[in-house]
Design an enzyme around this catalytic site. Structure first.
Site, PDB file in Angstrom:
ATOM      1  N   ASP A 215       0.859  -1.184   0.000  1.00 44.78           N
ATOM      2  CA  ASP A 215       0.000   0.000   0.000  1.00 44.78           C
ATOM      3  C   ASP A 215       0.887   1.224   0.000  1.00 44.78           C
ATOM      4  O   ASP A 215       2.039   1.186   0.444  1.00 44.78           O
ATOM      5  CB  ASP A 215      -0.917   0.019   1.232  1.00 44.78           C
ATOM      6  CG  ASP A 215      -2.141   0.908   1.027  1.00 44.78           C
ATOM      7  OD1 ASP A 215      -3.245   0.357   0.881  1.00 44.78           O
ATOM      8  OD2 ASP A 215      -2.000   2.144   1.005  1.00 44.78           O
TER       9      ASP A 215
ATOM     10  N   SER B 163     -15.347  -2.241 -10.787  1.00 48.38           N
ATOM     11  CA  SER B 163     -16.398  -1.567 -10.031  1.00 48.38           C
ATOM     12  C   SER B 163     -17.693  -1.520 -10.814  1.00 48.38           C
ATOM     13  O   SER B 163     -17.693  -1.492 -12.054  1.00 48.38           O
ATOM     14  CB  SER B 163     -15.959  -0.130  -9.709  1.00 48.38           C
ATOM     15  OG  SER B 163     -17.012   0.619  -9.141  1.00 48.38           O
TER      16      SER B 163
ATOM     17  N   TYR C 296     -13.336   7.798 -12.571  1.00 48.02           N
ATOM     18  CA  TYR C 296     -13.063   6.579 -11.809  1.00 48.02           C
ATOM     19  C   TYR C 296     -13.649   5.357 -12.522  1.00 48.02           C
ATOM     20  O   TYR C 296     -12.968   4.350 -12.740  1.00 48.02           O
ATOM     21  CB  TYR C 296     -13.641   6.711 -10.402  1.00 48.02           C
ATOM     22  CG  TYR C 296     -13.711   5.419  -9.638  1.00 48.02           C
ATOM     23  CD1 TYR C 296     -12.562   4.814  -9.143  1.00 48.02           C
ATOM     24  CD2 TYR C 296     -14.941   4.791  -9.409  1.00 48.02           C
ATOM     25  CE1 TYR C 296     -12.633   3.612  -8.440  1.00 48.02           C
ATOM     26  CE2 TYR C 296     -15.016   3.608  -8.713  1.00 48.02           C
ATOM     27  CZ  TYR C 296     -13.862   3.020  -8.227  1.00 48.02           C
ATOM     28  OH  TYR C 296     -13.935   1.835  -7.546  1.00 48.02           O
TER      29      TYR C 296
ATOM     30  N   GLY D  24      -5.309   1.853  -5.646  1.00 49.53           N
ATOM     31  CA  GLY D  24      -5.706   2.916  -6.564  1.00 49.53           C
ATOM     32  C   GLY D  24      -6.694   3.847  -5.891  1.00 49.53           C
ATOM     33  O   GLY D  24      -7.061   3.675  -4.726  1.00 49.53           O
TER      34      GLY D  24
ATOM     35  N   SER E  74     -10.270   5.146  -5.134  1.00 43.55           N
ATOM     36  CA  SER E  74     -11.556   4.437  -5.129  1.00 43.55           C
ATOM     37  C   SER E  74     -12.757   5.366  -5.251  1.00 43.55           C
ATOM     38  O   SER E  74     -13.903   4.902  -5.155  1.00 43.55           O
ATOM     39  CB  SER E  74     -11.687   3.607  -3.848  1.00 43.55           C
ATOM     40  OG  SER E  74     -11.643   4.438  -2.703  1.00 43.55           O
TER      41      SER E  74
ATOM     42  N   LEU F 182       2.214   2.867  -6.583  1.00 46.70           N
ATOM     43  CA  LEU F 182       2.183   2.015  -7.776  1.00 46.70           C
ATOM     44  C   LEU F 182       3.146   2.514  -8.846  1.00 46.70           C
ATOM     45  O   LEU F 182       3.571   1.739  -9.710  1.00 46.70           O
ATOM     46  CB  LEU F 182       0.763   1.958  -8.345  1.00 46.70           C
ATOM     47  CG  LEU F 182      -0.264   1.195  -7.500  1.00 46.70           C
ATOM     48  CD1 LEU F 182      -1.666   1.421  -8.056  1.00 46.70           C
ATOM     49  CD2 LEU F 182       0.053  -0.293  -7.445  1.00 46.70           C
TER      50      LEU F 182
END
Length: 269
Positions: free
Chosen positions: A35, A109, A138, A71, A73, A50
């Site tokens: 993380d 998602s 998103y 990422g 959210s 990342l």
């Protein structure tokens, strides 16, 4: 596919990652945690962005599979979404390819199809093959992640299950969530199925519990061996009394993505 022993869990400090850190190990997984923020109580967790491709290469080395939850959210500026959710997922797949990792579970998602009109009842009518209609940058990034997963299967043989997660909370917080709620226990069941099902290629599934008021088709998830045990219905009476029924004239009620479809978007998953 034999159950993986070591799984890289990205986004391990987030809300969903925190729940899965507790619920996945009983299935026999040893989790390696990643993380951008320190993971409380986990001194061996990898703390990196990342964008840190060296750290990602170290993180994937020797793992059997990856669960990619990291990422942004919620909605954010386009440039931020690109860095975290588009470039970030590309870095993840490149690291997996270089390390020879053969299975990824990608947290997509419901917002990839957020502007899809909701069914009028709990008919479970929305198929996983419905055209993507992202409701935000998103949601757009999640569609990109699904396509990237498809590319890496066809070109590099990395299998992925892309899970269009609804609302994974200990209990639903709104009337809309009665139709898309994914209990934490069912989320762990679904991720376990996604990690162990054979010959998934690139498979897209909806992620929710077996809700009485379900809006989408869970058949592709069930085909992996997912057997949801929970239902949001015990929460329905109290939520309906407090919030009232969904109003089809309200843009935040009329579409699958809820208040992500309003202008400006508001943030309830």
């Amino acid at each position: 596919m034999t159950a993986p022993r070591t799984v890289l869990l990205t986004g391990a400090a987030g809300g969903l990652g925190t729940l899965m850190r507790e619920l996945l190990p009983p299935y026999g997984y040893r989790l390696r945690l990643f993380d951008r923020r320190p993971v409380e109580g986990e001194p061996d967790a990898i703390t990196a962005e990342l964008a840190d491709t060296r750290a990602l290469r170290e993180a994937v080395r020797g793992v059997d599979a990856v669960i990619h939850l990291a990422g942004i959210s919620l909605e954010a500026g386009f440039e931020e979404i690109v860095r975290a959710n588009i470039e970030g997922v590309h870095h993840l797949y490149e690291a997996a390819r270089e390390a020879g990792v053969r299975r990824v579970v990608f947290a997509s998602s419901n917002h990839a199809v957020g502007f899809t009109p909701r069914p009028a009842d709990g008919s479970g009518a929305i198929p996983v093959g419905a055209p993507r209609r992202p409701d935000t940058y998103y949601g757009l990034s999640k569609g990109f992640g699904e396509d990237l997963a498809s590319l890496y299967w066809d070109r590099h043989g990395i299998e992925t299950v892309s899970v269009r997660i609804g609302s994974c909370l200990p209990e639903p917080a709104s009337v809309r969530m009665l139709s898309i709620w994914l209990s934490p226990a069912d989320c762990a069941r679904l991720l376990h199925a996604a990690l162990t099902a054979p010959d998934v290629g690139h498979t897209v599934v909806y992620g929710s519990s077996a809700n009485t008021r379900l809006w989408w088709d869970l058949s592709s998830a069930r085909a992996l061996g997912y057997d949801p045990q929970d239902d949001s219905e015990p929460y329905a009476e109290a939520l309906l009394a407090a919030q009232g029924a969904l109003d089809p004239a309200n843009p935040g009620h009329a579409h699958l993505g809820g208040t992500f479809c309003t202008d400006p978007p508001r943030w309830q998953h």
